[in-house]
Design an enzyme around this catalytic site. Structure first.
Site, PDB file in Angstrom:
ATOM      1  N   GLY A 184       0.807  -1.219   0.000  1.00 17.66           N
ATOM      2  CA  GLY A 184       0.000   0.000   0.000  1.00 17.66           C
ATOM      3  C   GLY A 184       0.833   1.258   0.000  1.00 17.66           C
ATOM      4  O   GLY A 184       1.998   1.245  -0.386  1.00 17.66           O
ATOM      5  N   GLU A 186      -5.383  -8.213  -6.936  1.00 17.40           N
ATOM      6  CA  GLU A 186      -5.183  -7.794  -5.546  1.00 17.40           C
ATOM      7  C   GLU A 186      -3.949  -6.906  -5.490  1.00 17.40           C
ATOM      8  O   GLU A 186      -2.865  -7.342  -5.858  1.00 17.40           O
ATOM      9  CB  GLU A 186      -4.962  -9.006  -4.620  1.00 17.40           C
ATOM     10  CG  GLU A 186      -5.834 -10.203  -4.898  1.00 17.40           C
ATOM     11  CD  GLU A 186      -7.304  -9.891  -4.741  1.00 17.40           C
ATOM     12  OE1 GLU A 186      -7.642  -9.155  -3.788  1.00 17.40           O
ATOM     13  OE2 GLU A 186      -8.116 -10.341  -5.580  1.00 17.40           O
ATOM     14  N   LEU A 187      -4.091  -5.725  -4.973  1.00 14.50           N
ATOM     15  CA  LEU A 187      -2.997  -4.752  -4.912  1.00 14.50           C
ATOM     16  C   LEU A 187      -1.788  -5.308  -4.141  1.00 14.50           C
ATOM     17  O   LEU A 187      -1.929  -5.760  -3.002  1.00 14.50           O
ATOM     18  CB  LEU A 187      -3.491  -3.469  -4.225  1.00 14.50           C
ATOM     19  CG  LEU A 187      -2.530  -2.286  -4.268  1.00 14.50           C
ATOM     20  CD1 LEU A 187      -2.331  -1.801  -5.690  1.00 14.50           C
ATOM     21  CD2 LEU A 187      -3.013  -1.167  -3.368  1.00 14.50           C
ATOM     22  N   ASP A 188      -0.621  -5.262  -4.743  1.00 17.76           N
ATOM     23  CA  ASP A 188       0.632  -5.672  -4.102  1.00 17.76           C
ATOM     24  C   ASP A 188       0.640  -7.133  -3.660  1.00 17.76           C
ATOM     25  O   ASP A 188       1.389  -7.513  -2.752  1.00 17.76           O
ATOM     26  CB  ASP A 188       0.966  -4.766  -2.900  1.00 17.76           C
ATOM     27  CG  ASP A 188       1.175  -3.314  -3.313  1.00 17.76           C
ATOM     28  OD1 ASP A 188       1.603  -3.081  -4.457  1.00 17.76           O
ATOM     29  OD2 ASP A 188       0.927  -2.416  -2.495  1.00 17.76           O
ATOM     30  N   GLU A 189      -0.233  -7.942  -4.296  1.00 17.02           N
ATOM     31  CA  GLU A 189      -0.326  -9.356  -3.913  1.00 17.02           C
ATOM     32  C   GLU A 189       0.143 -10.284  -5.034  1.00 17.02           C
ATOM     33  O   GLU A 189       0.079 -11.496  -4.899  1.00 17.02           O
ATOM     34  CB  GLU A 189      -1.781  -9.705  -3.556  1.00 17.02           C
ATOM     35  CG  GLU A 189      -2.322  -9.049  -2.297  1.00 17.02           C
ATOM     36  CD  GLU A 189      -1.782  -9.688  -1.046  1.00 17.02           C
ATOM     37  OE1 GLU A 189      -1.488 -10.904  -1.068  1.00 17.02           O
ATOM     38  OE2 GLU A 189      -1.643  -8.970  -0.038  1.00 17.02           O
TER      39      GLU A 189
END
Lengths: 289, 289, 289, 289
Positions: C206, C231-234
């Site tokens: 994030g 999925e953000l940063d996943e």
């Protein structure tokens, strides 16, 4: 050492100054200097010391603000029988970059200068080849080519010295400049010439270090930034780094990986110098990081 | 290369074997060897290859299970005009450790052996001093002292060779053994002698590397694990690592920090050898990590 | 996977091709594929395999030359019930770079492209700000600005997608592009979108990772290059590195040091992808280095 | 902070003392303290300072020798409205080590203590299992087992506290002690409890970090040494390191590689604490390396 002007970049804030000093170690030297700073209105922002048990030398770096009577402080320091340099707040130190055909180090330094990361004013880029010309000019820096042959080498170097002295450069950076500079060159710039060598010195001093590293079968390559002295690749080391290589890495891979090391090690050493963090003590350096 | 027995530790599972081979590169060699493994009932679990564009050598490491006809597979391999070694599942390789006064490397290896991390049976620890005796015995390993003088050196070494050959050791580890072993010693163990040198070779080969590193003012120290050859500190390098030092580090600090490097680099090289990951190619190694 | 054209840069030599494949592990798969290569006239130059004991997947990367009957080889591969991609020798893969105000990653990638170190043709640089314009143009690359507001975000992204599809880009690099791309964007480029995140994921996913790292008092900062997923940063991680920080480092120092990490980690991940070294396996990657 | 006795090991030489202090930053504090040292006969051997621009705290570590009037110096310091601790030359600080089944950290600490590398007197090893017993006793250290169940946990911990207080320990090291200690335990030892966590915090706080690292597909593993506070794995971090892993590394490989990280990071943090190099400032630490 004479006082020279200080970067407002590296130490933010109006009225900030940096002192770099060394002397034979003796009782009360920290107390004496910090008292002088406090007595002239100064407040210490950052301090670092080193007392070398081997040779008995004491070194200190002080960053301070608020000194009202600069002349008085310098008067006290002058009377103390120490070597020192104060960089008062002011204009950026002037730096020249010399390079040859390979651009990775010069490109990196110029990019850092362009975003304000390098606390210096780059006066010009000088080269014996024109490969970096477009790059230098795109960043808005001047670029001069001085082609070199065995016959013209000394004369061309003389012109470079002249140019750099006119610019009033404090530091000369050899960013993969593939010419050995003369003793006179080194003397003229008072030892303030930083070179990047593409090996972990003292291993593979001299020419073609990656080829020799490959032939020896090492599992590491390295880069070394050092002050230039009369002995080739023997000057005081400022910074070194290594990276792993394996049997999969050809000489070309080593050269490619090495570029990433060289530019970072050189930029780090230049930054340390420009922030007055480096003291030379014989063939060793004190680097107040 | 003859077949030797395999550690059940390093490659878990019944019926697992490892092949290490090299030859001049030629069309179809991977296909030929993996077909032979498949045709004799084997399933490849892990594989790694290297084709050296410089000298035209091809190397391969195969881990496989399920081969039903070992003799047939070895027959095929023998007919292929390649250098190879198969380590069939079975007992652990036998290893001897030689050390002197400093215990960091031997303590580390013995601790690893004691928790099952080192895929080997340590047969005994041999030293010219008794410093490591308590340590070896506390881990339940035998310990023999062979004090050495200039006069007795060769005779003592002869006794050590005899002992190690009786034990049937496959690998000899010089864990900071401060004696230069003789050409005969190296020959007897077929080059399977690993030494740890306390510098990043080729820098500071020979005696007192930390003192010389300090005097030179380097900003890195290092450690190198290599096979021992007739030329001191010139053998093929298996593993190297470096660590940062600064002006704050005395020679004693370098020695202390170096201990942490040396034991890890040596243990790593020994493990690589014992897991059949290392091939020597002239003065270079292929390490299939 | 369809066949796509290969860089002559990354794998020197005429007639060189690269195969990347994966399947459920089964007896004889290496033998079958390498036999097919040999039978169609090919010679293996480099090979790497991985059999995952967890999920039973087998992966292989082969570099080979001399295959005379490409259609026959692809026919055999198609019949084998494996996922694969062959990159035959030919033109460079086409890559687009997206960035915002910060230039360190884009400057680094463009410089690498300009000296031939990046085995790709950079088609254009796209940004929501004009900060990198001079830089891109000085290297001779096209530059397009698409300013973004909450209202125009999706529409502007639509135009970017259109442009990139016209260019036929194979890979999109988010070089500190400070906009979250839409699910449609990711889908359009088939998961071939690489992002650099300025922390060692999963820590500090994030916004504002350096500020949070500073507040937590960590002694390391890091950078992570990963494929972008919904999925953000996943997404699956390709490369990560860390660097030491101390109490002396302010948030600004961390940001500065982080720049050096981010550009190297991103460039390394992009190179791995372009050289067909990366396979995605769920949320993990196999990277054949 | 009260004065406590100093290790002659970490700072060689008779009459050496160490001061660790902090206060709100103010003009002249370095001058005042170093003048007090000089006025009482002392000579500074090593000094380090830090002024935090965020919270305005000033910290200093001084190593000095030759102070003739200790009471006078402490009197001056007491009057200065600063937090401070002086460790006068004398006996070694007393340290207890708590561990469970895994021995890598405790073995490493005990070996370091045995060769004089750890500037402390290890009073005893305490565990809820007997795995480390032979090891501890072979080095000549006492060993106590306090098996723990859900029911007996608090009572057993009470006995451990009692034992450690009898010993007069200054520092408690949790060397992979797999029990969460109670708030009372932490309070009794005044925050002087160091733990090693097997991940790069804040990632993978809590249980089974290597398994979760594997599942996430990270390319780095790490270890973190920190002071224990009431919040699990949230205490101020003293030291952290990472190591590279690849798709070839199983969870077991990560655990094995992690052992090498954990023991070095923990030993480093313990050494920093024992040499009076660590100051806690909220959830951050100042570590004068």
């Amino acid at each position: 050492m004479a006082s020279i002007q200080l970067s407002g970049l590296a130490v933010p804030g109006i009225g900030v100054a940096r002192l770099l000093m060394s002397c034979d170690d003796r009782r009360g030297v920290i107390a004496a200097v910090t008292t002088a700073v406090a007595d002239t209105g100064g407040n210490v922002l950052d301090a670092d010391q080193h007392a070398d048990p081997e040779d008995g030398r004491f070194s200190m770096r002080l960053v301070f603000e608020g000194v009202k009577d600069r002349a008085k402080l310098e008067g006290i320091l002058s009377s103390m029988n120490i070597g020192y340099r104060v960089r008062w707040e002011g204009s950026l130190p002037r730096v020249a970059i010399l390079c040859s055909k390979q651009t990775h180090c010069v490109a990196d330094l110029l990019w850092r200068a362009s975003i304000g990361e390098l606390p210096a004013e780059v006066t010009r880029v000088v080269s014996n080849h024109s490969d970096a010309q477009g790059l230098a000019e795109s960043f808005g820096f001047g670029f001069d080519v001085f082609p070199v042959t065995a016959e013209t080498k000394l004369a061309q170097e003389g012109k470079i010295i002249e140019l750099l002295e006119e610019d009033g450069v404090e530091l000369v950076v050899l960013a993969r400049y593939m010419q050995v500079v003369s003793p006179e060159f080194i003397e003229r710039f008072g030892g303030r010439v930083i070179n990047i060598h593409h090996s972990f010195l003292p291993a593979f001093a001299g020419a073609r270090p990656y080829h020799r590293a490959f032939d020896r079968g090492v599992k590491l390559i390295g880069a070394t930034a050092h002050y230039v002295t009369q002995e080739l690749d023997e000057g005081p080391i400022i910074a070194q780094q290594t990276a792993h290589v394996s049997h999969r890495d050809s000489v070309e891979d080593m050269i490619r990986k090495g570029r990433d090391l060289e530019r970072v090690v050189l930029a780090s050493a230049v930054r340390m110098h420009l922030e007055d963090r480096v003291l030379v003590d014989g063939c060793r350096t004190v680097v107040f990081e």
